[in-house]
Design an enzyme around this catalytic site. Structure first.
Site, PDB file in Angstrom:
ATOM      1  N   ARG A  51       0.172   9.399 -10.672  1.00 34.96           N
ATOM      2  CA  ARG A  51      -0.740   9.607  -9.548  1.00 34.96           C
ATOM      3  C   ARG A  51      -0.188  10.693  -8.642  1.00 34.96           C
ATOM      4  O   ARG A  51       0.939  10.643  -8.178  1.00 34.96           O
ATOM      5  CB  ARG A  51      -0.929   8.319  -8.752  1.00 34.96           C
ATOM      6  CG  ARG A  51      -2.002   8.472  -7.665  1.00 34.96           C
ATOM      7  CD  ARG A  51      -2.298   7.166  -6.968  1.00 34.96           C
ATOM      8  NE  ARG A  51      -3.402   7.329  -6.046  1.00 34.96           N
ATOM      9  CZ  ARG A  51      -3.847   6.381  -5.238  1.00 34.96           C
ATOM     10  NH1 ARG A  51      -3.284   5.194  -5.261  1.00 34.96           N
ATOM     11  NH2 ARG A  51      -4.855   6.605  -4.421  1.00 34.96           N
ATOM     12  N   SER A  65      -3.946  -2.007   8.242  1.00 35.48           N
ATOM     13  CA  SER A  65      -3.924  -3.374   7.717  1.00 35.48           C
ATOM     14  C   SER A  65      -2.497  -3.909   7.662  1.00 35.48           C
ATOM     15  O   SER A  65      -2.243  -5.083   7.980  1.00 35.48           O
ATOM     16  CB  SER A  65      -4.545  -3.401   6.314  1.00 35.48           C
ATOM     17  OG  SER A  65      -4.416  -4.671   5.724  1.00 35.48           O
ATOM     18  N   GLU A  95       3.354   3.347  -5.017  1.00 34.61           N
ATOM     19  CA  GLU A  95       3.703   4.443  -4.110  1.00 34.61           C
ATOM     20  C   GLU A  95       2.729   4.528  -2.941  1.00 34.61           C
ATOM     21  O   GLU A  95       3.125   4.852  -1.814  1.00 34.61           O
ATOM     22  CB  GLU A  95       3.735   5.777  -4.853  1.00 34.61           C
ATOM     23  CG  GLU A  95       4.162   6.936  -3.954  1.00 34.61           C
ATOM     24  CD  GLU A  95       4.337   8.252  -4.687  1.00 34.61           C
ATOM     25  OE1 GLU A  95       4.290   9.305  -4.011  1.00 34.61           O
ATOM     26  OE2 GLU A  95       4.520   8.239  -5.917  1.00 34.61           O
ATOM     27  N   ARG A  96       1.456   4.208  -3.165  1.00 31.36           N
ATOM     28  CA  ARG A  96       0.482   4.257  -2.070  1.00 31.36           C
ATOM     29  C   ARG A  96       0.864   3.254  -0.980  1.00 31.36           C
ATOM     30  O   ARG A  96       0.816   3.561   0.213  1.00 31.36           O
ATOM     31  CB  ARG A  96      -0.929   3.965  -2.597  1.00 31.36           C
ATOM     32  CG  ARG A  96      -2.032   4.094  -1.544  1.00 31.36           C
ATOM     33  CD  ARG A  96      -3.396   3.926  -2.188  1.00 31.36           C
ATOM     34  NE  ARG A  96      -3.595   2.555  -2.619  1.00 31.36           N
ATOM     35  CZ  ARG A  96      -4.258   1.641  -1.912  1.00 31.36           C
ATOM     36  NH1 ARG A  96      -4.753   1.961  -0.737  1.00 31.36           N
ATOM     37  NH2 ARG A  96      -4.416   0.419  -2.377  1.00 31.36           N
ATOM     38  N   ARG A  97       1.269   2.040  -1.396  1.00 34.39           N
ATOM     39  CA  ARG A  97       1.703   1.037  -0.424  1.00 34.39           C
ATOM     40  C   ARG A  97       2.959   1.491   0.323  1.00 34.39           C
ATOM     41  O   ARG A  97       3.098   1.275   1.517  1.00 34.39           O
ATOM     42  CB  ARG A  97       1.972  -0.291  -1.153  1.00 34.39           C
ATOM     43  CG  ARG A  97       0.722  -1.123  -1.429  1.00 34.39           C
ATOM     44  CD  ARG A  97       0.976  -2.151  -2.512  1.00 34.39           C
ATOM     45  NE  ARG A  97       0.739  -1.582  -3.833  1.00 34.39           N
ATOM     46  CZ  ARG A  97       1.228  -2.079  -4.953  1.00 34.39           C
ATOM     47  NH1 ARG A  97       2.005  -3.138  -4.918  1.00 34.39           N
ATOM     48  NH2 ARG A  97       0.953  -1.524  -6.105  1.00 34.39           N
ATOM     49  N   GLU A 128      -0.655   0.168 -14.417  1.00 39.20           N
ATOM     50  CA  GLU A 128      -0.988  -0.365 -13.094  1.00 39.20           C
ATOM     51  C   GLU A 128      -2.057   0.484 -12.421  1.00 39.20           C
ATOM     52  O   GLU A 128      -3.032  -0.025 -11.870  1.00 39.20           O
ATOM     53  CB  GLU A 128       0.276  -0.424 -12.229  1.00 39.20           C
ATOM     54  CG  GLU A 128       0.175  -1.389 -11.061  1.00 39.20           C
ATOM     55  CD  GLU A 128       0.000  -0.698  -9.723  1.00 39.20           C
ATOM     56  OE1 GLU A 128      -0.068  -1.413  -8.716  1.00 39.20           O
ATOM     57  OE2 GLU A 128      -0.082   0.535  -9.687  1.00 39.20           O
ATOM     58  N   ASN A 129      -1.904   1.805 -12.495  1.00 39.97           N
ATOM     59  CA  ASN A 129      -2.864   2.685 -11.841  1.00 39.97           C
ATOM     60  C   ASN A 129      -4.214   2.691 -12.545  1.00 39.97           C
ATOM     61  O   ASN A 129      -5.267   2.726 -11.900  1.00 39.97           O
ATOM     62  CB  ASN A 129      -2.301   4.109 -11.764  1.00 39.97           C
ATOM     63  CG  ASN A 129      -1.327   4.298 -10.619  1.00 39.97           C
ATOM     64  OD1 ASN A 129      -1.708   4.295  -9.461  1.00 39.97           O
ATOM     65  ND2 ASN A 129      -0.054   4.437 -10.935  1.00 39.97           N
ATOM     66  N   ARG A 132      -6.199  -0.422 -11.781  1.00 39.37           N
ATOM     67  CA  ARG A 132      -6.725  -0.403 -10.413  1.00 39.37           C
ATOM     68  C   ARG A 132      -7.694   0.754 -10.181  1.00 39.37           C
ATOM     69  O   ARG A 132      -8.230   0.904  -9.092  1.00 39.37           O
ATOM     70  CB  ARG A 132      -5.572  -0.280  -9.410  1.00 39.37           C
ATOM     71  CG  ARG A 132      -4.624  -1.429  -9.418  1.00 39.37           C
ATOM     72  CD  ARG A 132      -3.519  -1.214  -8.402  1.00 39.37           C
ATOM     73  NE  ARG A 132      -2.486  -2.214  -8.559  1.00 39.37           N
ATOM     74  CZ  ARG A 132      -2.582  -3.469  -8.145  1.00 39.37           C
ATOM     75  NH1 ARG A 132      -3.679  -3.864  -7.519  1.00 39.37           N
ATOM     76  NH2 ARG A 132      -1.614  -4.323  -8.348  1.00 39.37           N
TER      77      ARG A 132
END
Length: 292
Positions: A51, A65, A95-97, A128-129, A132
């Site tokens: 990603r 959030s 990585e986004r988290r 995983e990516n 999702r």
């Protein structure tokens, strides 16, 4: 054969791990011994993460959030030594988290630690990516290509590992045959993967892509446009119209091979023509035809 069985076992192992990764820390059926919180500065991004694109708006929303609820889902990491900045762990998935947690001003994040090699780390990141839908089609294709180039996967083996069909893998990889300008349109979301696949064998895919976006053409309209030669001359003039079954067969062969296939029936027999646009494509075609 042993390698094939190993890949299938690995695929099931990855699927099980992804299921575990999907569970929030609080909701895990049983505690995982390696789950813990790690200072955020001790975690480094994975340079091989498939990603590449992260939306600022989505990161801001997630950060808000996290300020209210914390990091509900742990980041999957592996221990590393000698990572830049003194980090002790490298991200496998999440990585986004991790980026959003930094924006939220968090000092530590929950992690699941896994002892995996480079190959397994890349596999996990892609699975995983993809599950999702976090990768755009070009990122997904580049991830597949990296696994094939660096770790010797074939398309069928790769499909088994990531839980996708061979045709899905093949069609996704076809996007990498497009010019960089068209790939950029797909990455940006201006052009869908379905539209882009119709352009792989077109004479001028960049020009057609711009027309598709400007006029909002459907995939069916894009297919028709992509079959026309540059300059608009009609190669079918003076030839009888092909029946729908023959046209469907041409499309099936084109989709399967990644090249424009034309079938021209004659009084006795006929011809099958495969168009290529560069010596590199010719080499790829030769390798495809020589496979047993």
């Amino acid at each position: 054969m042993a390698d094939d069985r190993s890949d299938r076992r690995l695929g099931r192992g990855l699927a099980a791990l992804i299921g575990e990764m999907d569970q929030p820390v609080q909701a895990a059926a049983a505690p995982v011994a390696s789950d813990r919180s790690v200072p955020i500065e001790m975690i480094a991004r994975n340079p091989n993460n498939p990603r590449r694109t992260f939306s600022d708006d989505e990161l801001d929303d997630l950060a808000r959030s996290m300020r209210d609820h914390g990091v509900i889902q742990p980041i999957v990491v592996r221990p590393v030594a000698g990572t830049g900045g003194g980090a002790s762990h490298e991200i496998i998935a999440g990585e986004r988290r991790w980026r959003a947690a930094q924006r939220a001003g968090l000092t530590e994040v929950p992690v699941i630690v896994r002892e995996v090699d480079d190959r397994s780390a890349l596999e996990l990141a892609i699975v995983e990516n993809v599950q999702r839908s976090d990768l755009n089609p070009i990122e997904e294709a580049l991830g597949y290509r990296q696994l094939m180039d660096d770790h010797g996967y074939g398309q069928s083996d790769l499909g088994d590992v990531i839980g996708k069909s061979r045709s899905h893998v093949a069609n996704t990889l076809r996007l990498l045959k497009l010019p960089d300008s068209v790939q950029a349109m797909v990455s940006a979301g201006d052009l869908s993967a379905g539209h882009a696949r119709t352009l792989v064998t077109a004479d001028d895919p960049a020009a057609i892509a711009r027309k598709i976006v400007a006029e909002g053409l459907s995939v069916r309209q894009a297919e028709t446009l992509a079959q026309k030669p540059v300059g608009g001359d009609d190669r079918s003039i003076g030839k009888p119209a092909k029946d729908t079954d023959l046209v469907a067969l041409e499309k099936t062969l084109s989709d399967a091979s990644g090249y424009r296939v034309e079938i021209q029936p004659k009084a006795k027999g006929g011809e099958v023509r495969i168009a290529y646009q560069s010596l590199e494509q010719l080499d790829d075609l030769c390798r495809l035809l020589q496979r047993q």
